[in-house]
Enzyme design. Structure first.
Site, short mmCIF file in Angstrom:
data_model
loop_
_atom_site.label_atom_id
_atom_site.label_comp_id
_atom_site.label_asym_id
_atom_site.label_seq_id
_atom_site.Cartn_x
_atom_site.Cartn_y
_atom_site.Cartn_z
N THR A 90 -11.83 -0.37 -9.73
CA THR A 90 -12.04 1.05 -9.53
C THR A 90 -11.05 1.62 -8.52
O THR A 90 -10.90 1.08 -7.42
CB THR A 90 -13.48 1.29 -9.04
N GLU A 91 -10.40 2.71 -8.89
CA GLU A 91 -9.41 3.40 -8.04
C GLU A 91 -8.29 2.47 -7.57
O GLU A 91 -7.71 2.65 -6.50
CB GLU A 91 -10.11 4.04 -6.84
N LEU A 92 -7.97 1.47 -8.37
CA LEU A 92 -6.97 0.46 -8.02
C LEU A 92 -7.28 -0.23 -6.70
O LEU A 92 -6.38 -0.73 -6.02
CB LEU A 92 -5.56 1.04 -7.98
N TRP A 135 -5.34 3.57 -4.60
CA TRP A 135 -4.28 4.53 -4.91
C TRP A 135 -4.64 5.93 -4.43
O TRP A 135 -4.01 6.91 -4.82
CB TRP A 135 -3.93 4.51 -6.38
#
Length: 407
Positions: free
Chosen positions: A152-154, A306
């Site tokens: 999730t979300e890098l 990220w």
């Protein structure tokens, strides 16, 4: 060996909670998530359909045409389970268009958590359950089994890479952040420290964010961004490695950057310009790790992501409001595990989605992140109060469903 461009697009929609859930609803209303109401444009279904018309459908149509026109054009997607569930319910034609893309064999789907949660950092068992559920949903929906993973979300660190390596993934995606890379470039394949088989692909955030965030910014010194200019940047960046990873939200095309900005025209012209004026070919994560060797190990001891300038977890867990809400949610896990109530289990999973905690972020006023477009709350404090009211009702339901003596 030709150099490679990995175009990766992330597809997600959360189940948003009702933004009017006040204290007087607690104990009386267990319908937490936005339902379709007559003439209401702020429901999960209405929001999904709006974004479908602006982004999903025109973008998939363009990608389908590019795949048909250019046999060497490839890209990858991650599609959350919550997105697939909403597409099935609200816009089946959107899901059909994604299926047609994957059926070409040149679109790789990357695995992740089903509910777009941050479970890895707090509950490994729950995290792995969500990953397995997501892979099963991808297999059921698209008939493919992912071999690459993105959190999730890098969100990423060494421990996640070790888990993914042991699980059997061949590639893992992360942010190519300067503090991690130091003197290195994101334009290589790396091996995560203390792993054996898995390979690490790092986002080239400068070239990615030129499209995702700066493309329509009239105050940007490089505005307007033309295909010719972008090709120059790709060629210049290629002197420092053999791959360029362009990672961004799918909604960059049509939603974050509206059609009027020229973003679709830019993408329509990009493959031909790359094939004509560069030494690059398009590749997927699986193709890159099969064709490019690792240049060495990379150590990432702390979580990165990220999001925002800090590239850490502070967009979701950076203030007391977020941490209090997250702590209260996770403390309910033992009770959820003891109940057989499917509605309670579903609601608990939906409440884990990271978007709920992002709405409580107190940084986004200055960061100006495009995700605030979907924030239904006037302030982070309103988001916190609303979520905690929902959680209070959920806790009452959960305790009522748990056998006596186990609360």
């Amino acid at each position: 060996m030709k150099k490679s461009i990995v175009l990766y697009l992330h597809v997600h929609q959360p189940w948003r909670v009702n933004d009017y859930y006040n204290l007087f609803e607690v104990g009386k209303n267990s319908k937490y998530f936005k339902k379709d109401l007559p003439n209401d444009s702020n429901t999960n279904g209405a929001i999904f359909k709006k974004v479908a018309e602006k982004s999903y459908l025109p973008m998939n149509d363009l990608l389908e045409k590019l795949l048909a026109r250019y046999p060497d054009f490839k890209f990858s997607l991650s599609i959350t389970g919550t997105f697939i569930d909403q597409a099935e319910k609200f816009a089946p034609k959107v899901l059909d268009s994604f299926k047609r893309l994957v059926k070409t064999g040149r679109v790789e789907i990357v695995a992740e958590t089903y509910y777009h949660s941050l479970a890895f950092f707090f509950d490994r068992e729950e995290f792995e359950t969500q990953v397995r559920a997501h892979m099963a949903k991808i297999q059921e929906t698209f008939g493919v089994t992912p071999t690459a993973f993105r959190n999730t979300e890098l969100a990423y660190n060494d421990e996640l890479a070790k888990w993914a390596d042991k699980f059997g993934f061949k590639a893992i995606l992360a942010e190519g952040w300067d503090s991690v890379l130091q003197w290195r470039t994101p334009n290589h394949v790396y091996r995560p420290q203390n792993t054996q088989n898995i390979r690490l692909l790092l986002k080239n955030y400068k070239l990615s964010d030129d499209l995702a965030f700066r493309f329509s910014n009239h105050s940007w010194e490089e505005y307007p961004l033309t295909t010719a200019k972008y090709i120059e940047w790709l060629n210049a960046s290629s002197y420092h490695g053999e791959i360029i990873n362009l990672f961004m939200d799918y909604e960059t095309f049509g939603e974050h950057q509206w059609a009027e900005t020229g973003i679709f025209d830019f993408l329509r012209a990009l493959p031909n310009a790359i094939f004509t004026h560069t030494d690059f070919s398009f590749q997927t994560p699986a193709g890159v790790v099969a064709s490019h060797q690792s240049v060495g190990a990379l150590h990432v001891p702390y979580p990165i992501s990220w999001a925002d300038e800090e590239r850490d977890l502070s967009a979701w867990l950076g203030n007391d409001l977020q941490n209090e809400a997250f702590r209260n949610l996770n403390e309910l896990a033992p009770l959820v595990q003891k109940t057989n109530d499917a509605d309670l289990q579903r609601d608990y999973l939906y409440l884990q989605t990271s978007d709920h905690f992002y709405y409580m972020c107190t940084k986004w006023f200055s960061d100006g992140d495009v995700h605030k477009y979907f924030n239904p709350y006037e302030t982070p404090y309103a988001a916190f109060v609303n979520y905690m009211n929902v959680l209070s009702d959920f806790q009452l339901r959960l305790r009522a469903a748990t056998p006596t003596g186990e609360n």
